[in-house]
Design a protein around this motif. Structure first.
Motif, PDB file in Angstrom:
ATOM      1  N   THR A 143       0.834  -1.202   0.000  1.00  0.00           N
ATOM      2  CA  THR A 143       0.000   0.000   0.000  1.00  0.00           C
ATOM      3  C   THR A 143       0.869   1.253   0.000  1.00  0.00           C
ATOM      4  O   THR A 143       0.609   2.199  -0.755  1.00  0.00           O
ATOM      5  N   LYS A 147       2.853  15.165 -12.789  1.00  0.00           N
ATOM      6  CA  LYS A 147       1.806  15.811 -13.582  1.00  0.00           C
ATOM      7  C   LYS A 147       1.651  17.271 -13.172  1.00  0.00           C
ATOM      8  O   LYS A 147       1.511  18.162 -14.019  1.00  0.00           O
ATOM      9  N   LYS A 185       2.392   1.642  -3.440  1.00  0.00           N
ATOM     10  CA  LYS A 185       1.429   2.136  -4.435  1.00  0.00           C
ATOM     11  C   LYS A 185       1.097   3.607  -4.189  1.00  0.00           C
ATOM     12  O   LYS A 185       1.020   4.395  -5.132  1.00  0.00           O
ATOM     13  N   LEU A 186       0.900   3.961  -2.915  1.00  0.00           N
ATOM     14  CA  LEU A 186       0.596   5.348  -2.596  1.00  0.00           C
ATOM     15  C   LEU A 186       1.749   6.274  -2.986  1.00  0.00           C
ATOM     16  O   LEU A 186       1.543   7.345  -3.547  1.00  0.00           O
ATOM     17  N   GLN A 187       2.970   5.822  -2.683  1.00  0.00           N
ATOM     18  CA  GLN A 187       4.144   6.635  -3.035  1.00  0.00           C
ATOM     19  C   GLN A 187       4.256   6.796  -4.549  1.00  0.00           C
ATOM     20  O   GLN A 187       4.540   7.871  -5.054  1.00  0.00           O
ATOM     21  N   GLU A 188       3.991   5.705  -5.263  1.00  0.00           N
ATOM     22  CA  GLU A 188       4.051   5.743  -6.734  1.00  0.00           C
ATOM     23  C   GLU A 188       2.999   6.718  -7.288  1.00  0.00           C
ATOM     24  O   GLU A 188       3.299   7.546  -8.157  1.00  0.00           O
ATOM     25  N   LYS A 189       1.777   6.624  -6.755  1.00  0.00           N
ATOM     26  CA  LYS A 189       0.725   7.531  -7.219  1.00  0.00           C
ATOM     27  C   LYS A 189       1.038   8.978  -6.849  1.00  0.00           C
ATOM     28  O   LYS A 189       0.783   9.892  -7.627  1.00  0.00           O
ATOM     29  N   ALA A 190       1.601   9.188  -5.671  1.00  0.00           N
ATOM     30  CA  ALA A 190       1.978  10.547  -5.260  1.00  0.00           C
ATOM     31  C   ALA A 190       3.054  11.105  -6.193  1.00  0.00           C
ATOM     32  O   ALA A 190       3.011  12.283  -6.578  1.00  0.00           O
ATOM     33  N   ASN A 191       4.011  10.260  -6.559  1.00  0.00           N
ATOM     34  CA  ASN A 191       5.060  10.697  -7.491  1.00  0.00           C
ATOM     35  C   ASN A 191       4.480  11.049  -8.865  1.00  0.00           C
ATOM     36  O   ASN A 191       4.878  12.037  -9.483  1.00  0.00           O
ATOM     37  N   GLU A 192       3.552  10.212  -9.336  1.00  0.00           N
ATOM     38  CA  GLU A 192       2.906  10.490 -10.625  1.00  0.00           C
ATOM     39  C   GLU A 192       2.151  11.820 -10.577  1.00  0.00           C
ATOM     40  O   GLU A 192       2.248  12.648 -11.488  1.00  0.00           O
ATOM     41  N   ALA A 193       1.404  12.005  -9.494  1.00  0.00           N
ATOM     42  CA  ALA A 193       0.640  13.252  -9.344  1.00  0.00           C
ATOM     43  C   ALA A 193       1.586  14.452  -9.277  1.00  0.00           C
ATOM     44  O   ALA A 193       1.329  15.501  -9.870  1.00  0.00           O
ATOM     45  N   SER A 194       2.695  14.274  -8.582  1.00  0.00           N
ATOM     46  CA  SER A 194       3.684  15.344  -8.470  1.00  0.00           C
ATOM     47  C   SER A 194       4.278  15.693  -9.834  1.00  0.00           C
ATOM     48  O   SER A 194       4.448  16.872 -10.168  1.00  0.00           O
TER      49      SER A 194
END
Length: 157
Positions: free
Chosen positions: A45, A59, A48-57
């Motif tokens: 978890t 973008k 995945k959260l870190q990966e999504k945070a990086n993607e959002a960052s």
């Protein structure tokens, strides 16, 4: 084999082991398995959260850069337009100033003419009538002194 396949196989094997173990050991094994499963779940978890945070960052950063370039472009356009408007206002004001100066010259030159005329019209001290210069009642013409039409000379006479 994929990582998920290995995890599924390990999970199945863990379940089979728990089923076939004696009761006192079973409780300890269940606790250990739960702890390990909890740790793995938390790790996955978090990952995945870190990966999504990086993607959002990423973008957000791209959008920020894109907007910054747009803002600078629009700022330059606005600056150019504002300079054009200010130059036209400056030209108009200079025209107004010039027209005002011309008007002021005309007014002052006409004032000078009127003042010079008025200077001639102003009476001096010796031109002001005194009480002795005013006609008395004896000097006023009577109706007998006024000429009639018979007293007038014609051209032929």
């Amino acid at each position: 084999m994929d990582k998920k396949d290995v995890e599924k196989a390990a999970l199945k094997a863990g379940k089979k082991i728990v089923e076939h173990t004696p009761e006192p050991v079973k409780e300890k094994v269940e606790e250990k398995v739960k702890e390990k499963a909890k740790e793995k779940f938390v790790e996955k978890t978090e990952g995945k959260l870190q990966e999504k945070a990086n993607e959002a960052s990423e973008k957000l950063q791209k959008t920020k850069e894109k907007n910054a370039s747009k803002v600078h472009g629009k700022g330059e356009e606005a600056k150019d337009k504002l300079q054009d408007v200010l130059l036209s206002v400056k030209d108009k004001l200079s025209d107004v100033k010039e027209a005002g100066e011309n008007f002021q010259e005309k007014v002052s030159s006409s004032d000078n003419k009127e003042k010079s005329k008025n200077k001639r019209k102003i009476k001096g001290v010796n031109q002001i009538k005194k009480a002795t210069d005013i006609k008395s009642s004896t000097k006023i013409k009577s109706s007998n002194d006024i000429k009639s039409s018979t007293d007038l000379k014609t051209m032929g006479s």
